[in-house]
Design an enzyme around this catalytic site. Structure first.
Site, PDB file in Angstrom:
ATOM      1  N   SER A  14      14.620  27.750  -7.591  1.00  8.23           N
ATOM      2  CA  SER A  14      16.073  27.669  -7.344  1.00  8.23           C
ATOM      3  C   SER A  14      16.530  26.253  -7.627  1.00  8.23           C
ATOM      4  O   SER A  14      16.341  25.766  -8.746  1.00  8.23           O
ATOM      5  CB  SER A  14      16.439  28.155  -5.938  1.00  8.23           C
ATOM      6  OG  SER A  14      16.017  27.268  -4.940  1.00  8.23           O
ATOM      7  N   HIS A  41      17.279  31.618  -8.612  1.00  7.41           N
ATOM      8  CA  HIS A  41      18.536  31.740  -7.851  1.00  7.41           C
ATOM      9  C   HIS A  41      19.673  31.201  -8.708  1.00  7.41           C
ATOM     10  O   HIS A  41      19.556  30.142  -9.321  1.00  7.41           O
ATOM     11  CB  HIS A  41      18.451  30.939  -6.552  1.00  7.41           C
ATOM     12  CG  HIS A  41      17.451  31.497  -5.594  1.00  7.41           C
ATOM     13  ND1 HIS A  41      17.050  30.833  -4.464  1.00  7.41           N
ATOM     14  CD2 HIS A  41      16.781  32.684  -5.581  1.00  7.41           C
ATOM     15  CE1 HIS A  41      16.171  31.577  -3.809  1.00  7.41           C
ATOM     16  NE2 HIS A  41      15.986  32.698  -4.466  1.00  7.41           N
ATOM     17  N   ASP A 134      12.516  31.476   0.001  1.00  5.87           N
ATOM     18  CA  ASP A 134      12.323  32.671  -0.817  1.00  5.87           C
ATOM     19  C   ASP A 134      11.121  32.453  -1.741  1.00  5.87           C
ATOM     20  O   ASP A 134      10.967  31.382  -2.332  1.00  5.87           O
ATOM     21  CB  ASP A 134      13.596  32.934  -1.642  1.00  5.87           C
ATOM     22  CG  ASP A 134      13.606  34.320  -2.260  1.00  5.87           C
ATOM     23  OD1 ASP A 134      12.922  35.217  -1.731  1.00  5.87           O
ATOM     24  OD2 ASP A 134      14.320  34.499  -3.270  1.00  5.87           O
TER      25      ASP A 134
END
Lengths: 193, 273
Positions: A14, A41, A134
């Site tokens: 991300s 992301h 995540d």
């Protein structure tokens, strides 16, 4: 040493991973035979721009897979904005609009967990720089199913939360700098004998 | 607990649904349903596979909740704002040259696209020129849509999406907060008929000229996808419009010229005559 023949590369990241990804893609030759699946992301409402920016650097075609699209070697697949990307039996993608996971859709955990259950020891899961947890459970699943786990060394990350979360949950196989990740990936086809 | 089930566990649950309630989900996307069942399991008192199956068999309300979550979408209103703009300028305006709007939303689920549609129609003063049919296999979903209830956790994104759709207006003109939920203004729900039926089983007195079926094919396998496309083609008026999700590609099923692409970016298809 790579202990088995890897056929699938699945990468999550991300915040701070965009530069790493572009460097990585620019280093991979155009005859690279394996599929690379990216779960990054990204802003939910931005549908264009991201893929085009990656295409500028990549010698391989970059595709946002439609639902049910088959996975082919030599292509880079980018999880579409605002959908979870799942690997389905029959070697194809499935998309879903289920709830966010770790505030994210696409969620790296979902992509990695589904990939690891199907690809098992034939996949490498790589977690890059990122600002939330995540991917940590996804990496645990990769390891449990016999795949190789790699994180970008936290000291080399722009934001280290994501690789550190993976490291805290799972005994990671390799902690690599970006250059080492590139070397690892580009050598994978040679290992397939 | 991991966020999905083994194939064996998944098949046991499908078998329980079929044997206990004659609900056959074998043609739904396995990846999605596996995750979905696991998610429900994690958040209910039936938190293991054997108890989940027992719940399906013996607890009617739990079974109904499982069915209402088959399309466990979590979608904000006005998702893909540019599609809603295209729907108005390219579809509504074309249809209105010849007739009123008759719009069907099969498998309406939690109603995000339904609410977006009626707000869009009201926004352009077209609600009096439209009849809307919503359908779903779940009475829980239909009841919720009849009450106009919006999931509170999609509100923030819905507000942002609507701003991207029309920067000069606020979605709060069409919805209101009531205690811990949001509801659509009741007046907007008046033009809607709701039918309890699956997409393949529905009987209609007259055919719609627009069908909104966004992000539903992603929950089907190839076989059901083909069956549903055939059904939508059968029901839709000649020259009518079908709107799918932007990552759903039905072109593989268009070889027999059922539909042609009207707007490739927004995945709006037109039924051939």
């Amino acid at each position: 040493m790579i202990p088995q023949s890897i056929k699938y590369i699945v990468i999550g990241g991300s915040a701070g991973s965009f530069r790493v990804i572009t460097k990585l893609l620019s280093s991979i030759p155009e005859d690279f035979p394996l599929p690379i699946i990216l779960c990054l992301h990204r802003l939910k409402h931005i549908r264009s721009g991201f893929i085009e920016a990656l295409e500028l650097k990549s010698k391989l075609p970059i595709i946002e897979p439609y639902d049910k699209m088959h996975i082919q070697g030599g292509k880079v697949y980018l999880a579409p904005a605002n959908y979870h990307l799942i690997i389905e039996l029959g070697n194809h993608f499935a998309l879903s609009t289920h709830n966010n996971v770790n505030h994210s859709r696409p969620s790296i955990d979902i992509t990695f967990e589904s990939a690891s259950r199907l690809f098992r020891s034939k996949m490498v899961g790589i977690i890059l720089s990122g600002a939330n947890k995540d991917g940590a459970k996804g990496m645990r699943s990769v390891k449990k199913n016999g795949g190789i786990t790699i994180i970008q060394s936290p000291q080399h990350c722009q934001v280290k939360t994501m690789p550190e979360a993976a490291k805290n949950l799972t005994k990671i196989d390799y902690e690599f700098s970006v250059d080492q990740i590139i070397k690892f990936i580009t050598k994978l086809p040679q290992n397939d004998s | 607990m991991e966020t999905t089930l083994t194939i064996l566990q998944y098949k046991e649950i499908l078998e329980a649904l079929k044997s206990s309630h004659n609900v056959d989900l074998a043609q739904h996307s396995m990846a999605s349903l596996r995750y979905n069942f696991a998610h429900i399991m994690q958040n209910s008192k039936y938190n293991s596979v054997p108890s989940f199956i027992k719940g399906i068999q013996t607890d009617r309300l739990f079974f109904e909740n499982v069915i209402s979550s088959i399309y466990n979408e979590h979608i904000s209103l006005f998702r893909d704002p540019s599609m809603w703009r295209a729907l108005k300028s390219e579809v509504f305006d074309n249809v209105l040259h010849k007739s009123n709007l008759k719009i069907w939303i099969p498998e309406v689920s939690k109603g995000s696209d339904y609410y977006s549609l009626i707000i869009l129609l009201e926004h352009f003063n077209l609600l009096n020129k439209a009849s809307i049919i919503i359908s779903d296999t779940s009475h829980i979903n239909l009841d919720k849509c009849r009450r106009g209830e919006i999931d509170i956790d999609v509100i923030n994104n819905s507000v942002s999406n609507f701003k991207r759709f029309d920067a000069n207006e606020n979605i709060n003109n069409y919805i209101q907060r009531k205690a811990n939920k949001y509801v659509i203004n009741k007046e907007l729900l008046k033009s809607t008929i709701s039918l309890r039926s699956g997409v393949l089983d529905i009987n209609m007195l007259s055919n719609p000229n627009i069908i909104l079926f966004r992000n539903r094919f992603i929950y089907y396998n190839h076989v059901k996808e083909q069956r549903v496309i055939n059904r939508l083609h059968q029901v839709l008026k000649a020259g009518g419009y079908l709107v799918t999700g932007i990552m759903e590609d039905i072109s593989a099923f268009s070889i027999d010229k059922k539909f042609r692409i009207h707007n490739s970016k927004e995945h709006i298809y037109k039924r051939n005559f």
